[in-house]
Scaffold this motif. Structure first.
Motif, PDB file in Angstrom:
ATOM      1  N   ARG A   1       1.886  -4.006   2.792  1.00 53.06           N
ATOM      2  CA  ARG A   1       1.023  -5.098   1.858  1.00 53.06           C
ATOM      3  C   ARG A   1       0.876  -4.706   0.484  1.00 53.06           C
ATOM      4  N   ARG A   2       0.896  -3.381   0.119  1.00 54.86           N
ATOM      5  CA  ARG A   2       0.896  -2.829  -1.353  1.00 54.86           C
ATOM      6  C   ARG A   2       2.178  -3.111  -2.227  1.00 54.86           C
TER       7      ARG A   2
ATOM      8  N   GLN B   1      17.105  -0.916  -1.911  1.00 53.27           N
ATOM      9  CA  GLN B   1      16.420  -2.124  -1.297  1.00 53.27           C
ATOM     10  C   GLN B   1      15.100  -2.361  -2.297  1.00 53.27           C
ATOM     11  N   VAL B   2      14.586  -1.272  -2.782  1.00 53.59           N
ATOM     12  CA  VAL B   2      13.327  -1.762  -3.773  1.00 53.59           C
ATOM     13  C   VAL B   2      13.968  -2.529  -5.090  1.00 53.59           C
TER      14      VAL B   2
ATOM     15  N   ALA C   1       7.950  -3.966  -7.666  1.00 55.89           N
ATOM     16  CA  ALA C   1       7.416  -3.269  -8.720  1.00 55.89           C
ATOM     17  C   ALA C   1       7.302  -1.759  -8.732  1.00 55.89           C
ATOM     18  N   ALA C   2       7.768  -0.932  -9.644  1.00 57.92           N
ATOM     19  CA  ALA C   2       7.683   0.251  -9.582  1.00 57.92           C
ATOM     20  C   ALA C   2       6.252   0.855  -9.478  1.00 57.92           C
ATOM     21  N   ASP C   3       5.174   0.098 -10.123  1.00 57.99           N
ATOM     22  CA  ASP C   3       3.847   0.565 -10.160  1.00 57.99           C
ATOM     23  C   ASP C   3       3.227   0.393  -8.746  1.00 57.99           C
ATOM     24  N   HIS C   4       3.826  -0.337  -7.843  1.00 56.41           N
ATOM     25  CA  HIS C   4       3.393  -0.412  -6.692  1.00 56.41           C
ATOM     26  C   HIS C   4       3.495   0.613  -5.761  1.00 56.41           C
ATOM     27  N   ILE C   5       4.553   1.341  -6.168  1.00 56.01           N
ATOM     28  CA  ILE C   5       5.043   2.527  -5.048  1.00 56.01           C
ATOM     29  C   ILE C   5       4.257   3.647  -5.269  1.00 56.01           C
TER      30      ILE C   5
ATOM     31  N   ALA D   1       5.781   9.037  -2.898  1.00 53.17           N
ATOM     32  CA  ALA D   1       6.975   8.647  -2.016  1.00 53.17           C
ATOM     33  C   ALA D   1       7.824   9.178  -2.322  1.00 53.17           C
ATOM     34  N   VAL D   2       8.881   9.496  -1.168  1.00 52.32           N
ATOM     35  CA  VAL D   2      10.212  10.175  -1.088  1.00 52.32           C
ATOM     36  C   VAL D   2      11.112   9.106  -1.262  1.00 52.32           C
ATOM     37  N   ILE D   3      11.923   9.107  -2.487  1.00 53.20           N
ATOM     38  CA  ILE D   3      12.804   7.875  -2.930  1.00 53.20           C
ATOM     39  C   ILE D   3      14.136   8.425  -2.486  1.00 53.20           C
ATOM     40  N   GLN D   4      15.000   7.590  -1.704  1.00 53.66           N
ATOM     41  CA  GLN D   4      16.440   7.905  -1.497  1.00 53.66           C
ATOM     42  C   GLN D   4      17.359   6.828  -2.002  1.00 53.66           C
TER      43      GLN D   4
END
Length: 594
Positions: free
Chosen positions: A15-16, A168-169, A175-179, A183-186
Motif C-alpha cells: 500500500r505504501r 522491479q522497483v 517512487a524512491a521516497d515511498h521506499i 529497506a534492503v535493496i537487492q
C-alpha cells in the motif's frame, strides 16, 4: 526456531509503494500447504482491514492463472506465498510458481519469502534466511561445546525486514521516497561514481602511504592464518558431529556418472575413506520399490537446484534391508553434482511401523471390548428371530400332519422363516464387520444411515438400560469419506458412554440425543446425554489415554475415538450442557472437500 512471516507487513508495504492501488489480488494453489497459507492470509486480511476489495485466485490451473494475471492493471496489488500444486494437479515449487506469475502479471507482485526475491517479484516484508542460519549456528555451537539442551536459550522470533528487487522497483516506476529507509535493496546497479570511487581513493592512498599498505598486508597475513586455524577447528567439530549422528557424506556427479561416499560410518570398524562408484551402481543397492523414486528425486534436485529430502531402503552386503534418509543440494560450483549426508533411520522406521501395528491392535481390541459389553443385547437381538423361526417351523410341522393343510398358509410360514433368518444374518453381518481386524478402508458414507444402523444395533441394549434414543438428523446431509467400521466404533463408544453417564438418573429422564448437521465443508455429529456431566477440571483430560472415571474402565475408549477422528482429518470435542449432561461432537470433512 520461531520465524515470523509478516503477511500484514507485506500488504502494508505494498500500500505504501502503490498509494493509488484500487484492489488486492491474492494467489494461492491447490495443495494442503497452499490451503493453509490461504487461511492464514484470510485471517490477517480480516484483521488488517486495508480498505481494498480483495479477490482470491485459489487453485487455478497454471494456464488459466497466467491469463487472469495478464489482464490486471497497474493499479492492482498482487500478493502470493507461491504454491506447490496448481488446479490442474501439476506440482511445482513455490519459487518457480512465483517466477511464472511475475512473468505473466500486468501488476506488481509481492511475496512472503526471501528466497523468492529475484524471480520478478517486487519484494515484501520477510525474515532473512541468513539471520536464521546465524541463530541456528549459535545453538549448534553451544551443543557441540557440551552445553545441555535445556540450558540453550531459544532466540526470539527472527525479525522481518523489507527486501526489494531494485529492477522491479524501476520497472513499475515506484517512487524512491515511498521506499522505507531501512529497506534492503537487492540487484541495484551502481552509478559510475559508486562503482569506481573506491579505486580512485585507493590509488591515491597507495601512492601516498606505502608503509600503511605493508602494515595492512602483514595484518592480513596474520588474520588469514587465524582464519585457517579456525576453519580446521570448525571442520573437526563438524566431523565429530557427523560421527555422533552416524552420518555418511556423499557426492553424486551425474554428468560424469560417478559418486563418492564417506564409508567410515558404513564400515565402522575401518578408518574413514572415500569410495567412488557410478550412481547407477548406488541405485542397484536400493530396494526395488524405492529405486525409481530415489533416482527421480536426486536428478530433480540437481536439475532444479532444489533440496533433496528423501527416505529409502537399501540392501546391505550381508543382505539386511535398512532405512536411510538422504538430505542434500546442488553444489554452487558444479550444476551437475549433488552433495549431502545420509543417515541410518532403521530404528525410527521400525518403531513407527510397530507403533502403527500396536494402534491398530488396540483399536480392534476396543471394538471387541465394546461388543463384550453388549453381549446381552446381542443375544436378545438374535433370540428374537430364532424364536420366531422355531415357532413358525413347529407350526408348519403340525400343519403337515393335517389332511386339510393350506399350501398358502405353509408358503406364508416359510416366507416368515426366510425373513427372520435374513434378519438374524444381518445382525451377525454387522457384528462380524465390527469384530473384523484389518486396514482402514475409506468410502463415501451417509452419516444419517450410519447413525440409524448403529442405534439399531444398540436397540436392545438401550431398552435394557431404559434409555430412550432421540434422532435429530439433518435433511440432505452431504456424504463424508471414511471407514464405516471405524466410524461406527466411534458412535458405539460415545452412545454407550452416554448411557453409562445416566445410570444414576431417573429412568424417565434417560434420553440420549444423536444430532447431525453440516457446516461449511464439514459434517457434524453430536451425542448429547442428560447425565451428571463432566467435572470442569476433568474436561481437558477426557481424551487422555488410560484416564477414566469408571470403576471398571480402562481409559482407552475415548483416546481411540480421538485417534480415529484425527485419522479422518476431523475433530472430536467434549463440553457440558447448560441444562445438564454432556455433549460429545465430532466433525468430518465432506467427501467433495480437498
Amino acid at each position: 526456531m520461531p520465524v515470523d512471516y509478516d503477511i500484514r507487513g507485506t500488504i502494508e508495504l505494498a500500500r505504501r509503494l502503490q498509494p493509488d492501488a484500487r484492489r488486492l489480488v491474492v494467489v494461492t494453489g491447490a495443495s494442503n500447504w497452499d490451503h493453509q497459507r490461504q487461511m492464514d492470509i484470510r485471517a490477517d486480511l480480516e484483521n488488517l482491514r486495508s480498505g481494498l476489495p480483495v479477490e482470491y485466485l485459489a487453485g487455478l490451473p497454471g494456464s488459466d492463472l497466467g491469463a487472469r494475471l495478464a489482464k490486471l492493471t497497474r493499479d492492482t496489488i498482487v500478493f502470493t506465498p507461491g504454491y506447490f500444486a496448481d488446479g490442474a494437479g501439476r506440482s511445482v515449487n513455490p519459487r518457480d510458481s512465483v517466477t511464472m506469475m511475475a512473468g505473466a502479471s500486468g501488476a506488481p507482485l509481492y511475496v512472503l519469502y526471501s528466497s523468492q526475491i529475484g524471480t520478478g517479484a517486487v519484494g515484501g516484508r520477510m525474515p532473512a534466511f541468513s539471520q536464521m542460519g546465524r541463530a541456528a549456528r549459535i545453538i549448534v555451537d553451544g551443543l557441540l561445546e557440551g552445553a545441555s539442551a535445556s540450558s540453550i536459550a531459544i532466540p526470539a522470533a527472527i525479525p522481518s525486514q523489507v527486501q526489494l528487487d531494485w529492477r522491479q522497483v524501476r520497472k513499475w516506476n515506484i517512487a524512491a521516497d515511498h521506499i522505507p529507509p531501512s529497506a534492503v535493496i537487492q540487484f541495484r546497479e551502481p552509478t559510475f561514481w559508486e562503482a569506481y570511487h573506491k579505486q580512485a581513493i585507493i590509488a591515491a592512498a597507495v601512492m601516498s602511504a606505502q608503509a600503511v599498505l605493508i602494515g595492512a598486508l602483514l595484518f592480513e597475513r596474520r588474520r588469514r592464518r587465524s582464519t585457517a586455524a579456525a576453519l580446521v577447528e570448525s571442520e573437526e567439530r563438524v566431523r565429530l558431529a557427523a560421527d555422533a549422528a552416524r552420518l555418511t557424506t556423499f557426492s553424486w556427479d551425474f554428468a560424469r556418472d560417478r559418486s563418492a561416499a564417506n564409508a567410515g560410518l558404513r564400515e565402522r570398524a575401518d578408518p574413514p575413506q572415500r569410495t567412488a562408484e557410478s550412481f547407477e551402481h548406488i541405485l542397484q543397492t536400493v530396494h526395488p520399490a524405492d529405486r525409481e523414486r530415489l533416482g527421480l528425486a536426486a536428478h530433480r534436485a540437481a536439475a532444479n537446484h532444489t533440496e533433496l529430502d528423501v527416505e529409502f531402503r537399501a540392501r546391505q552386503p550381508d543382505g539386511e534391508i535398512r532405512w536411510y534418509a538422504a538430505r542434500g543440494q546442488r553444489t554452487a560450483t558444479d550444476s551437475d553434482t549433488l552433495t549431502g549426508v545420509k543417515m541410518d533411520i532403521t530404528a525410527r522406521k521400525t518403531a513407527e511401523l510397530q507403533a502403527e501395528a500396536d494402534r491398530a491392535a488396540l483399536t480392534h481390541l476396543s471394538r471387541v471390548a465394546t461388543m463384550g459389553q453388549m453381549s446381552a443385547a446381542i443375544a436378545h437381538q438374535l433370540n428374537q428371530p430364532l424364536a420366531a423361526i422355531l415357532g413358525n417351523a413347529e407350526t408348519a410341522r403340525k400343519m403337515l400332519g393335517r389332511k386339510d393343510a393350506s399350501i398358502e398358509d405353509l408358503r406364508e410360514i416359510l416366507d416368515d422363516i426366510v425373513a427372520e433368518d435374513n434378519r438374524a444374518a444381518e445382525v451377525i453381518r454387522r457384528l462380524g464387520a465390527l469384530y473384523k481386524r484389518g486396514e482402514i478402508e475409506l468410502s463415501e458414507l451417509d452419516l444419517n444411515d450410519l447413525v440409524r444402523e448403529t442405534l439399531n444395533l444398540l436397540r436392545a441394549e438401550l431398552t435394557m438400560r431404559k434409555v430412550s434414543p432421540v434422532l435429530e438428523l439433518a435433511a440432505s446431509l452431504p456424504a463424508v469419506r471414511g471407514s464405516r467400521v471405524h466410524l461406527q466404533q466411534v458412535l458405539l463408544n460415545l452412545v454407550l458412554n452416554a448411557t453409562d453417564a445416566m445410570t444414576a438418573v431417573d429412568p424417565g429422564r434417560r434420553t440420549v440425543v444423536v444430532r447431525t448437521s453440516s457446516e461449511a465443508e464439514h459434517a457434524r455429529v453430536c451425542i448429547v446425554d442428560r447425565g451428571t456431566g463432566i467435572a470442569a477440571g476433568d474436561l481437558p483430560r477426557v481424551f487422555d489415554a488410560f484416564w477414566t472415571t469408571k470403576a471398571n474402565g480402562v481409559g482407552v475408549g475415548l483416546a481411540i475415538c480421538k485417534a480415529i477422528i484425527n485419522s479422518h482429518r476431523g475433530t472430536l470435542a467434549a463440553e457440558n450442557n447448560p441444562e445438564g449432561g454432556a455433549a460429545f461432537c465430532f466433525t468430518l470433512p465432506l467427501a467433495g472437500s480437498a
